[in-house]
Design a protein around this motif. Structure first.
Motif, PDB file in Angstrom:
ATOM      1  N   ILE A  18     -25.236  30.677 -11.066  1.00 27.37           N
ATOM      2  CA  ILE A  18     -24.876  29.320 -11.350  1.00 27.37           C
ATOM      3  C   ILE A  18     -25.773  28.580 -12.752  1.00 27.37           C
ATOM      4  CG2 ILE A  18     -24.850  26.902 -10.843  1.00 27.37           C
ATOM      5  CD1 ILE A  18     -24.893  27.161  -7.969  1.00 27.37           C
ATOM      6  N   VAL A  19     -26.447  29.264 -12.809  1.00 27.85           N
ATOM      7  CA  VAL A  19     -27.878  28.558 -14.376  1.00 27.85           C
ATOM      8  C   VAL A  19     -27.427  29.167 -15.352  1.00 27.85           C
ATOM      9  CG1 VAL A  19     -29.970  28.435 -15.368  1.00 27.85           C
ATOM     10  CG2 VAL A  19     -29.661  27.690 -12.895  1.00 27.85           C
ATOM     11  N   GLY A  21     -23.425  28.478 -15.265  1.00 29.57           N
ATOM     12  CA  GLY A  21     -23.284  26.888 -16.252  1.00 29.57           C
ATOM     13  C   GLY A  21     -24.226  26.589 -17.825  1.00 29.57           C
ATOM     14  N   PHE A  22     -25.219  27.023 -18.536  1.00 29.41           N
ATOM     15  CA  PHE A  22     -25.495  27.496 -19.376  1.00 29.41           C
ATOM     16  C   PHE A  22     -24.529  28.091 -20.363  1.00 29.41           C
ATOM     17  CE2 PHE A  22     -29.244  25.686 -17.349  1.00 29.41           C
ATOM     18  CZ  PHE A  22     -29.754  24.828 -18.604  1.00 29.41           C
ATOM     19  N   LYS A  58     -21.924  25.451 -21.076  1.00 28.82           N
ATOM     20  CA  LYS A  58     -21.988  24.753 -21.505  1.00 28.82           C
ATOM     21  C   LYS A  58     -21.351  23.269 -20.897  1.00 28.82           C
ATOM     22  CE  LYS A  58     -21.631  26.692 -26.413  1.00 28.82           C
ATOM     23  NZ  LYS A  58     -21.220  26.074 -27.909  1.00 28.82           N
ATOM     24  N   LEU A  59     -22.020  23.602 -19.625  1.00 27.93           N
ATOM     25  CA  LEU A  59     -21.381  22.546 -18.658  1.00 27.93           C
ATOM     26  C   LEU A  59     -22.924  21.231 -18.988  1.00 27.93           C
ATOM     27  CD1 LEU A  59     -20.296  24.253 -15.924  1.00 27.93           C
ATOM     28  CD2 LEU A  59     -18.744  22.778 -17.835  1.00 27.93           C
ATOM     29  N   ASP A  60     -22.428  20.241 -18.359  1.00 33.59           N
ATOM     30  CA  ASP A  60     -23.784  19.212 -17.851  1.00 33.59           C
ATOM     31  C   ASP A  60     -25.063  20.205 -17.466  1.00 33.59           C
ATOM     32  OD1 ASP A  60     -24.893  16.571 -18.617  1.00 33.59           O
ATOM     33  OD2 ASP A  60     -25.569  17.045 -16.525  1.00 33.59           O
ATOM     34  N   SER A  61     -26.464  19.927 -18.198  1.00 31.94           N
ATOM     35  CA  SER A  61     -27.622  20.460 -17.632  1.00 31.94           C
ATOM     36  C   SER A  61     -27.143  20.143 -16.399  1.00 31.94           C
ATOM     37  CB  SER A  61     -28.626  20.717 -19.002  1.00 31.94           C
ATOM     38  OG  SER A  61     -28.778  19.117 -19.390  1.00 31.94           O
ATOM     39  N   ILE A  88     -25.951  21.475 -13.571  1.00 31.76           N
ATOM     40  CA  ILE A  88     -26.177  22.676 -13.291  1.00 31.76           C
ATOM     41  C   ILE A  88     -26.971  22.425 -12.544  1.00 31.76           C
ATOM     42  CG2 ILE A  88     -26.485  25.047 -13.901  1.00 31.76           C
ATOM     43  CD1 ILE A  88     -25.405  23.716 -16.978  1.00 31.76           C
ATOM     44  N   LEU A 101     -26.649  21.973  -8.817  1.00 29.85           N
ATOM     45  CA  LEU A 101     -25.565  22.498  -8.230  1.00 29.85           C
ATOM     46  C   LEU A 101     -26.692  23.793  -7.781  1.00 29.85           C
ATOM     47  CD1 LEU A 101     -22.177  22.318 -10.284  1.00 29.85           C
ATOM     48  CD2 LEU A 101     -22.590  20.751  -8.456  1.00 29.85           C
ATOM     49  N   ALA A 102     -27.328  24.387  -8.494  1.00 32.77           N
ATOM     50  CA  ALA A 102     -28.211  25.151  -8.390  1.00 32.77           C
ATOM     51  C   ALA A 102     -29.428  25.005  -7.329  1.00 32.77           C
ATOM     52  CB  ALA A 102     -28.650  26.043  -9.638  1.00 32.77           C
TER      53      ALA A 102
END
Length: 232
Positions: free
Chosen positions: A11-12, A15-16, A19-22, A25, A28-29
């Motif tokens: 997921i990390v 997600g990165f 470029k989703l919201d850190s 991310i 969720l992880a």
């Protein structure tokens, strides 16, 4: 199916990459890892609570950084510079010296101001700039870099030599355990008493050295300041 417990890492990465919201991310992880790992929501919250209590010193540091950033956005730097510019005879060396005394005093009670990032950068450096500008000069970039180094040095000297004055502090316990390994059984109170003159001497040496160094820098970069003021 043990690999499913690594879903948090996936997921990390994804997600990165997208470029989703850190923060989203990480949350969720964290939740996904807790669920697939059998920890559950209750176990996750319990782990978060115990980790917060065990690392509360780090949490306090983060809180100080957030408060400092908020104050900076609302004019903390300008207020610090304006305040010191009203003090007659103020110089960066004197500002750093006063900070060393204050830092050493509070270090003896294990009180921290956030160190270089939390106090020196937003308070001491603007005050040093204000001290120079109060004399009718703009601070030279090289002088500013030197002042940053001197202020950070005073922070380290005061904290290093005065934190052992706090009985039961981490520094004192470290020294006591080190001496114990070497065969010296020393009480924390006796250790603090012996460290008092050492701490005072270290701060005095720091004040004298940094003031001497700052006077040389002031002469180098602003030697014609009096002539300019006289001509005006």
């Amino acid at each position: 199916m043990e690999w499913i417990r690594l879903i948090g890492i996936m997921i990390v990465i994804v997600g990165f990459a997208m470029k989703l919201d850190s923060i989203l991310i990480v949350l969720l992880a964290m939740i996904a890892t807790a669920l697939v790992g059998g920890l559950g929501i209750g176990g996750l919250l319990e782990t978060l609570g115990s980790s917060f209590v065990a690392n509360r010193s780090m949490a306090i540091f983060i809180l100080i950084m957030l408060v400092t950033g908020t104050l900076e956005r609302n004019g903390l730097v300008q207020a610090a510079g304006s305040l010191i510019s009203r003090v007659k005879g103020a110089t960066p060396g004197k500002v750093i010296g006063i900070y060393g005394v204050m830092r050493g005093f509070f270090a003896a009670f294990n009180v921290s101001f956030g160190g270089v990032a939390g106090f020196v950068r937003p308070i001491i450096i603007p005050m040093s700039i204000g001290a120079v500008e109060s004399k009718g000069a703009e601070m030279h970039p090289e002088h500013l870099e030197q002042v940053k180094g001197m202020a950070s040095g005073m922070e380290n000297v005061a904290w290093f030599f005065c934190q052992v004055l706090f009985v039961g502090g981490a520094g004192a316990i470290l020294v006591q355990s080190t001496l114990a390994d070497l065969g010296y059984d020393v009480e924390l109170l006796a250790l603090a008493q012996k460290a008092i003159p050492v701490g005072i001497f270290a701060i005095i040496v720091g004040i004298v050295y940094y003031n001497w160094r700052d006077r040389r820098l002031m002469k180098r970069y602003y030697s014609n300041l009096k002539d300019k003021k006289g001509d005006a």
